[in-house]
Each structure stands twice: as structure tokens, then as C-alpha cells.
Design a protein around this motif. Structure first.
Motif, mmCIF file in Angstrom:
data_model
loop_
_atom_site.group_PDB
_atom_site.id
_atom_site.type_symbol
_atom_site.label_atom_id
_atom_site.label_comp_id
_atom_site.label_asym_id
_atom_site.label_seq_id
_atom_site.Cartn_x
_atom_site.Cartn_y
_atom_site.Cartn_z
ATOM 1 N N ASP A 1 19.331 3.496 -8.849
ATOM 2 C CA ASP A 1 20.095 2.645 -9.413
ATOM 3 C C ASP A 1 21.542 2.992 -9.333
ATOM 4 O OD1 ASP A 1 17.996 1.372 -10.632
ATOM 5 O OD2 ASP A 1 18.071 2.321 -12.519
ATOM 6 N N HIS A 2 22.054 4.197 -9.130
ATOM 7 C CA HIS A 2 23.290 4.614 -9.062
ATOM 8 C C HIS A 2 24.102 4.338 -7.670
ATOM 9 C CE1 HIS A 2 21.617 8.434 -7.579
ATOM 10 N NE2 HIS A 2 22.924 8.551 -7.348
ATOM 11 N N ASP B 1 25.920 -1.141 -6.635
ATOM 12 C CA ASP B 1 27.073 -1.679 -7.195
ATOM 13 C C ASP B 1 27.681 -3.019 -6.840
ATOM 14 O OD1 ASP B 1 28.678 -1.100 -5.100
ATOM 15 O OD2 ASP B 1 29.103 1.081 -6.022
ATOM 16 N N ASN C 1 20.052 3.534 -0.592
ATOM 17 C CA ASN C 1 20.627 2.165 -0.404
ATOM 18 C C ASN C 1 21.381 1.798 0.755
ATOM 19 O OD1 ASN C 1 20.437 -0.589 -1.367
ATOM 20 N ND2 ASN C 1 22.538 -0.353 -2.220
ATOM 21 N N LYS D 1 22.088 -4.280 -3.801
ATOM 22 C CA LYS D 1 20.595 -3.641 -3.534
ATOM 23 C C LYS D 1 20.095 -4.237 -2.099
ATOM 24 C CE LYS D 1 15.937 -2.910 -5.388
ATOM 25 N NZ LYS D 1 15.118 -3.358 -6.563
ATOM 26 N N SER E 1 14.899 3.842 -11.366
ATOM 27 C CA SER E 1 15.660 4.323 -12.549
ATOM 28 C C SER E 1 15.093 5.946 -12.334
ATOM 29 C CB SER E 1 15.085 3.920 -13.875
ATOM 30 O OG SER E 1 15.706 2.553 -13.789
#
Length: 370
Positions: free
Chosen positions: A326-327, A330, A289, A335, A2
Motif C-alpha cells: 500500500d505504501h 500514491d 509497484n 497501482k 496491506s
């Protein structure tokens, strides 16, 4: 991971300089070549499968991205777009117009050449200890049976200055320490501006990535590759990706040796005079990611010329948290990586032999963890 507001507080307590990884002692290859330039010791000989000659694609080298650093550091949108594409497609690029004095770059090359021309007795005054990788020697040797790289190294932790270990900084040649200091200061400037640009293409505020590091550490590794009578039998530096955030390399202007894995092929990074080569490290792959990947690369040798490369690694503090933003996660991009502290990740990487991207594979959600 975050995004949280607030300033990052760095402790001002006296901290012990970190150690990174033990390494088994091995022969000095420069001295080995000096004594018998025609023979390649058995422990350096590679199989044809390891060399992967059939995958050598030099015609792709003209496609390696070149980015104008002056434009990039001023937030030029076209140059940021070029950076984004370079990071997605290559993980490697060269930068020009970086603002470093050409004379400084040449002075470092000259004074380091003087160091490697010293006697082995003089260089061994700065030999790596058995429990760390700073000093003169070799890294990533974890087995007595391991095939060795055709390379000698000088490794120093430069920033923060409180972590320096002066006993490994050569006193000879006289100007070596000051020249490394001046060059590394310029690399620090370039590297931190690059990380700010990466923060922007991540879709973050400019200083978020630097803040995440808590403090940027910077190491210098000088790789010395002596000529090899049968270069087709050896590898200068085994294929691997870097555990850094970014790596910045100064190459010799007239000797090609660095190769990058691109679409399954090996592509040489032909030197552009006075340019710097940049590659993404594992930190960027994990934080994004997998959108931007650290890429396997290696160094090869040649028969007639020695080659020297100056590799600066920028990376976070040991206690910085590493995991995808986090962004970047999706439904289409679930993840991929676990949370881990950077210190744990770095030592997991350094306590094993170089072997492609096995260290990043180990942090993936569906793989065996660390």
C-alpha cells in the motif's frame, strides 16, 4: 498489499513436492557439439535482430554496482543507499565480502565440470520428466518450431528439503550432492540476508519481506554453455527476467557471457573473481509497484571456451500473495499490478517460452490479465 502484524504460520502437514512446468524434449547441445563442432543446427540459428549486436555496450560494464555484503548485512547506511541506487538504476549488482569460502565455490565448479564430462547415457539417468523442470535437460521449450538456446541445464529444488526429488540428484560424481548441499546452504544465508536488506530499503521492518514469503523456496539451475564455432549466430540463454524474488549467480571467473539490458543496451557483467552476481526478480518489481524493476538479461556463447553458471533462485511459497504494498501507491504512482498468488504467477511464467518481460506485462492493471 496491506501490512498486517502477527506471525506467519507454516503448515507442518506432509506436503507433496511441487511440479512447475512441462517442457518438450530437445537434443542435448553438448552432445551435438561433440559429434560435429563445426556445424550449428538450423534450430539454434538466430536472426541479427535477435542478437542485437548494435546495442552491445561493453564500456558500461565498469559501472555495474559492486556492494560490500559484509557492510550491508550489518545495516551500514551507505551500503544500504548503494543497494537502493543499484536496485533503481540497474536491477543487477555484484556482491563481495559475502563470507562464503572460496574453496567451496571452486569445489562446486570442479565437481559440476566432472558431471558434465560424463557420458550422455550417464547424465540421462537424471533426465527431466515430461511434466516438470527438475533434472537434467532444458526448460521453456513449448513449441516444436521454437528456436533453441545453446545450453544444457541441471535443475534441482534444494529448499525446503522436504520438496527435494532425490531421483534427480546425480549420484556421480560422488561428492556432487554434498557440495551442492554445502554451497546452497551458504546461498540461503546470503539470500535471506539480502531479502532483509531489501525490506529495509522498501521502508519496512527487516523481516517483513521474508514473512510475506511464508517460506523461502530455493532452486539451483546449472547452465552449461559449450563452445560454438559461430557464436554470433546463437544465444546461450534467451533474454528474460526472472520470476524469483532474488537470483544469485556464481559465474566462471575467466569467461564473460552474462549480459544485462541497461538503458536499451546490452552490457556484459564482467566477472569479479569470487564475487556473486545478484539480480532482482519479478516479485520485487510487483511488491514495489515498479519502483525496483526486474531487468531483462541473457547469456551469450563464445568460440573457444565452455562456460558454466550456477544460478540460485529464491522465491515465495505457492500460496503467498503477490501485489504492491500500500505504501508504494500514491497519486504520483498509481497501482500498476494486480493481486495474484505466487504459484499462479510462477506457472504462468514457466509454461511459456522465454520472451523478455511479457509475464510481468500480463499482470499490469491495464494489460490483459492472466
Amino acid at each position: 498489499m496491506s501490512l498486517n502484524g502477527g506471525d506467519v504460520v507454516v503448515s507442518t502437514q506432509m506436503e507433496e513436492a511441487p511440479t512447475f512446468a512441462p517442457c518438450l524434449p530437445v537434443p542435448n547441445i553438448q552432445e551435438t557439439v561433440r559429434k560435429n563442432p563445426l556445424k550449428v543446427p538450423e534450430r539454434y540459428v538466430r536472426s541479427e535482430e535477435e542478437i542485437e549486436k548494435v546495442l552491445y555496450m561493453p564500456h558500461f560494464s565498469s559501472q555495474v554496482p559492486v556492494i560490500d555484503f559484509g557492510l550491508l548485512s550489518h545495516g551500514n547506511k551507505n551500503e544500504l543507499l548503494k543497494l537502493d541506487i543499484a536496485c533503481k538504476e540497474w536491477g543487477f549488482f555484484q556482491i563481495v565480502n559475502h563470507g562464503m569460502e572460496i574453496d567451496l565455490m571452486q569445489r562446486l565448479k570442479d565437481v559440476v565440470a566432472e558431471f558434465f564430462d560424463l557420458s550422455i547415457e550417464e547424465k540421462d539417468k537424471y533426465a527431466m520428466p515430461p511434466d516438470d523442470i527438475q533434472g537434467y535437460g532444458h526448460t521453456s521449450v513449448v513449441s516444436e518450431k521454437q528456436i533453441l538456446d545453446w545450453c544444457d541445464q541441471l535443475i534441482l529444488l534444494v529448499y525446503p528439503t522436504r520438496f527435494r526429488k532425490p531421483q534427480f540428484w546425480p549420484e556421480t560424481p560422488e561428492k556432487l550432492k554434498d557440495t551442492i548441499e554445502a554451497y546452497s546452504s551458504e546461498i540461503k544465508r546470503v539470500g535471506e540476508e539480502l531479502i532483509n536488506s531489501l525490506s529495509l530499503i522498501f521502508g519496512l521492518e527487516e523481516h517483513v519481506l521474508l514473512g510475506l514469503h511464508k517460506e523461502v523456496l530455493q532452486g539451483l539451475r546449472v547452465n552449461y554453455y559449450p563452445p560454438c564455432n559461430t557464436p554470433e549466430q546463437v544465444i546461450g540463454l534467451t533474454l528474460h527476467s526472472d520470476a524469483s524474488t532474488v537470483t544469485i549467480v556464481m559465474q566462471d571467473d575467466d569467461v564473460t557471457g552474462l549480459e544485462v539490458r541497461y538503458k536499451g543496451n546490452w552490457v556484459p557483467i564482467n566477472p569479479i573473481p569470487n564475487a556473486l552476481v545478484v539480480n532482482l526478480g519479478d516479485v520485487i518489481e510487483v511488491l514495489s509497484n515498479g519502483k525496483y524493476k526486474s531487468v531483462e538479461h541473457r547469456a551469450m556463447t563464445n568460440k573457444n571456451k565452455r562456460r558454466t553458471s550456477f544460478v540460485s533462485f529464491l522465491f515465495p511459497r505457492d500460496d503467498a500473495e503477490l501485489g504492491p504494498f500500500d505504501h508504494m501507491i500514491d497519486d504520483q504512482n498509481p497501482k500498476m499490478y494486480k493481486e495474484i498468488t505466487y504459484g499462479e504467477y510462477l506457472r504462468h511464467t514457466l509454461n511459456r517460452k522465454l520472451e523478455g518481460k511479457t509475464q510481468t506485462d500480463a499482470t499490469k492493471i491495464k494489460e490483459c490479465g492472466i
